[in-house]
Design a protein around this motif. Structure first.
Motif, PDB file in Angstrom:
ATOM      1  N   PRO A  69      13.857 -10.683  29.591  1.00  0.00           N
ATOM      2  CA  PRO A  69      13.033  -9.531  29.951  1.00  0.00           C
ATOM      3  C   PRO A  69      13.820  -8.513  30.781  1.00  0.00           C
ATOM      4  O   PRO A  69      14.746  -8.873  31.504  1.00  0.00           O
ATOM      5  CB  PRO A  69      11.894 -10.145  30.777  1.00  0.00           C
ATOM      6  CG  PRO A  69      12.367 -11.489  31.190  1.00  0.00           C
ATOM      7  CD  PRO A  69      13.437 -11.916  30.242  1.00  0.00           C
TER       8      PRO A  69
ATOM      9  N   ASP B  11       4.236 -15.614  33.871  1.00  0.00           N
ATOM     10  CA  ASP B  11       4.258 -14.198  33.476  1.00  0.00           C
ATOM     11  C   ASP B  11       5.644 -13.797  32.972  1.00  0.00           C
ATOM     12  O   ASP B  11       5.768 -13.104  31.966  1.00  0.00           O
ATOM     13  CB  ASP B  11       3.863 -13.295  34.646  1.00  0.00           C
ATOM     14  CG  ASP B  11       2.386 -13.405  35.004  1.00  0.00           C
ATOM     15  OD1 ASP B  11       1.595 -13.928  34.185  1.00  0.00           O
ATOM     16  OD2 ASP B  11       2.019 -12.968  36.116  1.00  0.00           O
ATOM     17  N   TRP B  12       6.688 -14.234  33.672  1.00  0.00           N
ATOM     18  CA  TRP B  12       8.045 -13.859  33.271  1.00  0.00           C
ATOM     19  C   TRP B  12       8.461 -14.576  31.994  1.00  0.00           C
ATOM     20  O   TRP B  12       9.187 -14.015  31.181  1.00  0.00           O
ATOM     21  CB  TRP B  12       9.038 -14.081  34.417  1.00  0.00           C
ATOM     22  CG  TRP B  12       8.959 -12.912  35.361  1.00  0.00           C
ATOM     23  CD1 TRP B  12       8.171 -12.795  36.468  1.00  0.00           C
ATOM     24  CD2 TRP B  12       9.639 -11.669  35.224  1.00  0.00           C
ATOM     25  NE1 TRP B  12       8.340 -11.562  37.038  1.00  0.00           N
ATOM     26  CE2 TRP B  12       9.236 -10.845  36.299  1.00  0.00           C
ATOM     27  CE3 TRP B  12      10.560 -11.164  34.319  1.00  0.00           C
ATOM     28  CZ2 TRP B  12       9.717  -9.550  36.476  1.00  0.00           C
ATOM     29  CZ3 TRP B  12      11.052  -9.879  34.498  1.00  0.00           C
ATOM     30  CH2 TRP B  12      10.631  -9.084  35.564  1.00  0.00           C
TER      31      TRP B  12
ATOM     32  N   LYS C  54       7.340 -12.563  29.201  1.00  0.00           N
ATOM     33  CA  LYS C  54       8.060 -11.297  29.036  1.00  0.00           C
ATOM     34  C   LYS C  54       9.334 -11.449  28.196  1.00  0.00           C
ATOM     35  O   LYS C  54       9.884 -10.456  27.740  1.00  0.00           O
ATOM     36  CB  LYS C  54       8.418 -10.710  30.407  1.00  0.00           C
ATOM     37  CG  LYS C  54       7.210 -10.221  31.169  1.00  0.00           C
ATOM     38  CD  LYS C  54       7.607  -9.683  32.526  1.00  0.00           C
ATOM     39  CE  LYS C  54       6.365  -9.279  33.307  1.00  0.00           C
ATOM     40  NZ  LYS C  54       6.703  -8.647  34.586  1.00  0.00           N
TER      41      LYS C  54
END
Length: 168
Positions: free
Chosen positions: A61, A154-155, A158
Motif C-alpha cells: 500500500p 486495515d493495512w 490496502k
C-alpha cells in the motif's frame, strides 16, 4: 641414550596428542548452530522458483494520511517495508513466498478468520498475516502500541491482494 629416549617419547606423546585432538569433533560454530536451528524450524534455503522480492513492491500500500511507507529489505522471495507516522515507526509490512518455507502455510489450515476473502491468523498480540493464493504470506506487525489489531487489518486490506494473487 636415556636422553634420546626421553626426547623421542616426548615428541611421540606430543604428536599423539596433536593427532587425537585434531580428530576430535568440534562443537558447531554459532553460525552452524543458527543454520541448524532455522532448518529445524522448517525454514530452508531460497528455492530457485521463488518470486523475486522486487516484484512484490508494487503490491504494497501507498503511504498517505500522515503515514509514510519506507522499503527496508528486498531479497528473493521476500520484501519488507516500514510504516512510519510522524517520523516514528509504527508497523512493518512484509510479503513472503511460502515456497521458501512451506510450513508457513500450515498455520492457515485451521483459520476461521478471513481478511479481504483470504485466510487470516493472528500471530501473538502484534502480528496479523493472511495467505494469498495459497502461496504468498502478507503480514503486518505492530511496532508501536498505538497501532492496533484493527489497524493491521486495515493495512492488510490496502495491499493490492488481487494483483498479488495473479503473480506467478
Amino acid at each position: 641414550m636415556r636422553q634420546h629416549l626421553r626426547r623421542f617419547l616426548t615428541v611421540f606423546v606430543l604428536a599423539a596428542l596433536l593427532l587425537i585432538t585434531s580428530c576430535a569433533s568440534q562443537p558447531p560454530s554459532r553460525f552452524e548452530q543458527a543454520q541448524q536451528q532455522s532448518t529445524q524450524r522448517g525454514a530452508s534455503a531460497v528455492v530457485k522458483e521463488s518470486t523475486s522480492g522486487g516484484s512484490f513492491n508494487k503490491f504494497f500500500p501507498q503511504g498517505g494520511n500522515g503515514y509514510q511507507r519506507v522499503y527496508t529489505q528486498e531479497k528473493k522471495g521476500f520484501a519488507e517495508a516500514k510504516l512510519k507516522k510522524d517520523g516514528k515507526e509504527v508497523a512493518v509490512m512484509a510479503i513472503s513466498d511460502t515456497l521458501n518455507n512451506p510450513t508457513a502455510i500450515k498455520k492457515f489450515e485451521q483459520s476461521t478468520e478471513k481478511i479481504a476473502g483470504y485466510p487470516a491468523v493472528q500471530q501473538g498480540s502484534q502480528a496479523t498475516a493472511i495467505l494469498v493464493n495459497n502461496r504468498y504470506q502478507v503480514k503486518v506487525l505492530s511496532r508501536d502500541p498505538s497501532f492496533t489489531r484493527e489497524d493491521r487489518q486495515d493495512w492488510l486490506e490496502k495491499f493490492n491482494l488481487n494483483g498479488l494473487a495473479q503473480l506467478k
